[in-house]
Design a protein around this motif. Sequence first.
Motif, short mmCIF file in Angstrom:
data_model
loop_
_atom_site.label_atom_id
_atom_site.label_comp_id
_atom_site.label_asym_id
_atom_site.label_seq_id
_atom_site.Cartn_x
_atom_site.Cartn_y
_atom_site.Cartn_z
N ARG A 36 0.83 -1.22 0.00
CA ARG A 36 0.00 0.00 0.00
C ARG A 36 0.85 1.25 0.00
O ARG A 36 0.56 2.23 -0.67
CB ARG A 36 -0.89 0.01 1.23
N LEU A 37 1.93 1.20 0.79
CA LEU A 37 2.80 2.37 0.86
C LEU A 37 3.51 2.60 -0.47
O LEU A 37 3.74 3.73 -0.87
CB LEU A 37 3.83 2.19 1.98
N LEU A 38 3.85 1.49 -1.14
CA LEU A 38 4.59 1.62 -2.40
C LEU A 38 3.69 2.07 -3.55
O LEU A 38 4.17 2.65 -4.52
CB LEU A 38 5.22 0.27 -2.77
N THR A 39 2.42 1.77 -3.48
CA THR A 39 1.56 2.02 -4.64
C THR A 39 0.31 2.80 -4.30
O THR A 39 -0.81 2.32 -4.51
CB THR A 39 1.14 0.68 -5.29
N PRO A 40 0.47 4.03 -3.81
CA PRO A 40 -0.72 4.83 -3.52
C PRO A 40 -1.54 5.07 -4.80
O PRO A 40 -2.76 5.18 -4.75
CB PRO A 40 -0.15 6.15 -2.99
N TRP A 41 -0.86 5.10 -5.94
CA TRP A 41 -1.53 5.34 -7.21
C TRP A 41 -2.49 4.23 -7.56
O TRP A 41 -3.53 4.46 -8.17
CB TRP A 41 -0.49 5.48 -8.32
N ASP A 42 -2.13 3.00 -7.16
CA ASP A 42 -2.97 1.86 -7.50
C ASP A 42 -4.30 1.94 -6.76
O ASP A 42 -5.36 1.70 -7.33
CB ASP A 42 -2.23 0.57 -7.13
N ARG A 43 -4.21 2.34 -5.50
CA ARG A 43 -5.47 2.47 -4.74
C ARG A 43 -6.31 3.61 -5.27
O ARG A 43 -7.54 3.52 -5.33
CB ARG A 43 -5.17 2.66 -3.26
N ALA A 44 -5.64 4.68 -5.67
CA ALA A 44 -6.37 5.82 -6.24
C ALA A 44 -7.13 5.37 -7.49
O ALA A 44 -8.30 5.68 -7.67
CB ALA A 44 -5.41 6.95 -6.58
N ALA A 45 -6.43 4.58 -8.33
CA ALA A 45 -7.07 4.11 -9.56
C ALA A 45 -8.23 3.18 -9.26
O ALA A 45 -9.27 3.23 -9.91
CB ALA A 45 -6.03 3.41 -10.44
N ARG A 46 -8.05 2.32 -8.26
CA ARG A 46 -9.13 1.40 -7.89
C ARG A 46 -10.35 2.16 -7.39
O ARG A 46 -11.49 1.83 -7.72
CB ARG A 46 -8.68 0.46 -6.78
N ALA A 47 -10.07 3.17 -6.59
CA ALA A 47 -11.18 3.96 -6.04
C ALA A 47 -11.97 4.59 -7.18
O ALA A 47 -13.21 4.58 -7.18
CB ALA A 47 -10.64 5.04 -5.11
N VAL A 48 -11.25 5.09 -8.18
CA VAL A 48 -11.92 5.71 -9.33
C VAL A 48 -12.75 4.66 -10.07
O VAL A 48 -13.91 4.87 -10.40
CB VAL A 48 -10.90 6.35 -10.30
N ALA A 49 -12.14 3.48 -10.28
CA ALA A 49 -12.84 2.42 -11.02
C ALA A 49 -14.10 1.98 -10.28
O ALA A 49 -15.14 1.75 -10.88
CB ALA A 49 -11.90 1.23 -11.22
N GLN A 50 -13.99 1.90 -8.95
CA GLN A 50 -15.17 1.48 -8.18
C GLN A 50 -16.25 2.55 -8.22
O GLN A 50 -17.42 2.25 -8.37
CB GLN A 50 -14.77 1.21 -6.73
N GLY A 51 -15.80 3.79 -8.11
CA GLY A 51 -16.75 4.90 -8.18
C GLY A 51 -17.51 4.88 -9.49
O GLY A 51 -18.69 5.17 -9.55
N ALA A 52 -16.78 4.48 -10.55
CA ALA A 52 -17.39 4.49 -11.88
C ALA A 52 -18.44 3.41 -12.03
O ALA A 52 -19.41 3.58 -12.75
CB ALA A 52 -16.30 4.33 -12.94
N THR A 53 -18.24 2.27 -11.35
CA THR A 53 -19.19 1.18 -11.51
C THR A 53 -20.29 1.24 -10.47
O THR A 53 -21.32 0.61 -10.61
CB THR A 53 -18.48 -0.19 -11.41
#
Lengths: 220, 375
Positions: free
Chosen positions: A202-219
């Motif tokens: 999680r610490l290494l990939t804050p961008w990945d969680r940001a992208a997931r959050a966006v993807a979830q928001g979209a669906t």
Amino acid sequence: MNWVIENLGFIASLLTDHIVFSLVPVVIGLVIAVPLGWLANRAGFGRAVVVNLAGLLYTIPSLALFVFLPAILGTGILDPVNVIVALSVYTVALLVRTVADALEAVPPLVVDAATAMGFKPFRRFVAAELPISVPVILAGVRVAAVSSISLVTVGSVIGFGGLGQMFTDGFQRSITAEVVAGIVLVVVLALVVDGILLLIGRLLTPWDRAARAVAQGATA
Amino acid sequence: MIEFRGVTKRFPDGTVAVDDLDLVVESGRITVFVGPSGCGKTTSLRMINRMIEPTGGTISVEGKDIMSRDAAELRRGIGYVIQQAGLFPHRTILDNIATVPLLLGWNKKQARERAAELMDTVGLAAEMAKRYPAQLSGGQQQRVGVARALAADPPVLLMDEPFSAVDPIVRETLQDELLRLQGELGKTIVFVTHDIDEAIKLGDKVAVFRTGGKLAQYDEPGVLLSRPADDFVDSFVGRDRGYRGLGFLSSDGLPIGDLPVVAVGDRMPTDGWAVVVDGERRPLGWVARGTGTVSEDALVPGGSLYDAGAGSLRAALDAALSSPSGRGVAVDGDGRVLGSIGADDVLRGLADSREADGVPGADTVRGADVTDRVG
Ligand SMILES: Nc1ncnc2c1ncn2[C@@H]1O[C@H](COP(=O)(O)OP(=O)(O)OP(=O)(O)O)[C@@H](O)[C@H]1O
Ligand SMILES: [Mg+2]
């Protein structure tokens, strides 16, 4: 329970061994698997060869590996290096495919744009392909770490099983508490290590969680 | 200047994507490559930064053969923008934009300062700096792509359908901003699109490719519309080219006619139409002949306005055609009413400009069949 309290020092030293025997191979295996996975991903036809060869390694029974490695490595049969090498081999076997898959999943558009901006291949790998692959590779590392923690116990047949010693010893001497404590500790260790790796990810990939959050928001 | 000399690209499977291309891209201008899908636009573009290597001919940038330069170094001096931007998903917007400066060895602080400056240039709010690409809209990502390409201030910018993945309204905004930016920066831009309207809007010069990687015509957009070199270009340029071509003809010298002007509260006109203006003489709408005084309710919405100082014949004609009275409203640069313009004036202006051969770049038209198309 009494047995545990009376043998805390013994248990602590086994736990330390266990951590070293299980996690050092994961690190070594990862360091080897990254360039191999990169090679596999680059070489179109070679990919199948490398990935399948690596997969084949995993089918060698661990016991056989522990027994035959000394002959191959020229180490003494009671050398802890055997355990480290054997588990490194398994980690490589697991991770080569993961790394190759992770690199393959990097969007070609991103790699292409990086090249067009003037990245040379090695720098591009370090700056783009590898970090973008981290979420997938890390998932593989978690599996490798947990299975390594469990496989170390098999090493107890040659006297280097970490907490696995508690199974053999407790079984031979009919100390149920020792066997149970050993099992519990192995499971807890696996859970803790897995949790720590998850956190590192999680610490290494804050961008990945940001992208997931966006993807979830979209669906949603 | 980018020069293609006899450039051919034959892929290993035998496909000839670009066939013996001779073309000079002028410095400081926007050159658009346009043509149907598969005609070799992308291949031609990507040969400039050696993402694809030509199999024949030479390409030079500023007089230097690109093959004599290290590919990675060449690319660092050429901005590259693609559809869907191709941003690094794992880097913040600021760091994405700072990529090439960092590659060139700038220190982190300088590179980020430069990146922040560019965010402003391309119209991205400063608070987006810390976001990741996935958290931006397609149009915003495209702006980041443009900013990233501009970060190291390269003289040349290659753009491959950069705006085709965004919706039409955003696309238009991005096009307008590219033109504004280009007005400030004066880069040598090669822009690929399959959309002829985009090509005509953006291009100082437009290269129309036909399938098979052949250059069909290379001219200024006005010439393309008024004098397509052959049937292929004619049909590719599409319908209404005569009308659209008016957009490239200056309306200098068009006679501005009288126009009755009233204010809200004045007596209604007793005859025909009048334009209602505010205190600054800016048009509010039209009113038709009637009785009593002019009220806001009676306003009929006007058509497009024709800026007499800067407008084209197309703007003048559209103003006339879209006006409820049949006469367009001519305004000055500040939007104040100057007078009226009629469609027949525009047609007369067109005839005059034909006579004077006022078609921009008409001397560069090639092909013998031009006369029978224009006459
Ligand atoms: N790597 C490749 N190998 C073989 N053929 C290719 C390759 N890349 C492109 N082509 C072919 O070359 C031709 C030109 O391709 P190119 O991508 O330049 O077209 P384009 O004008 O950009 O089209 P589009 O508008 O669809 O993007 C096409 O026929 C395409 O199929
Ligand atoms: Mg293309």
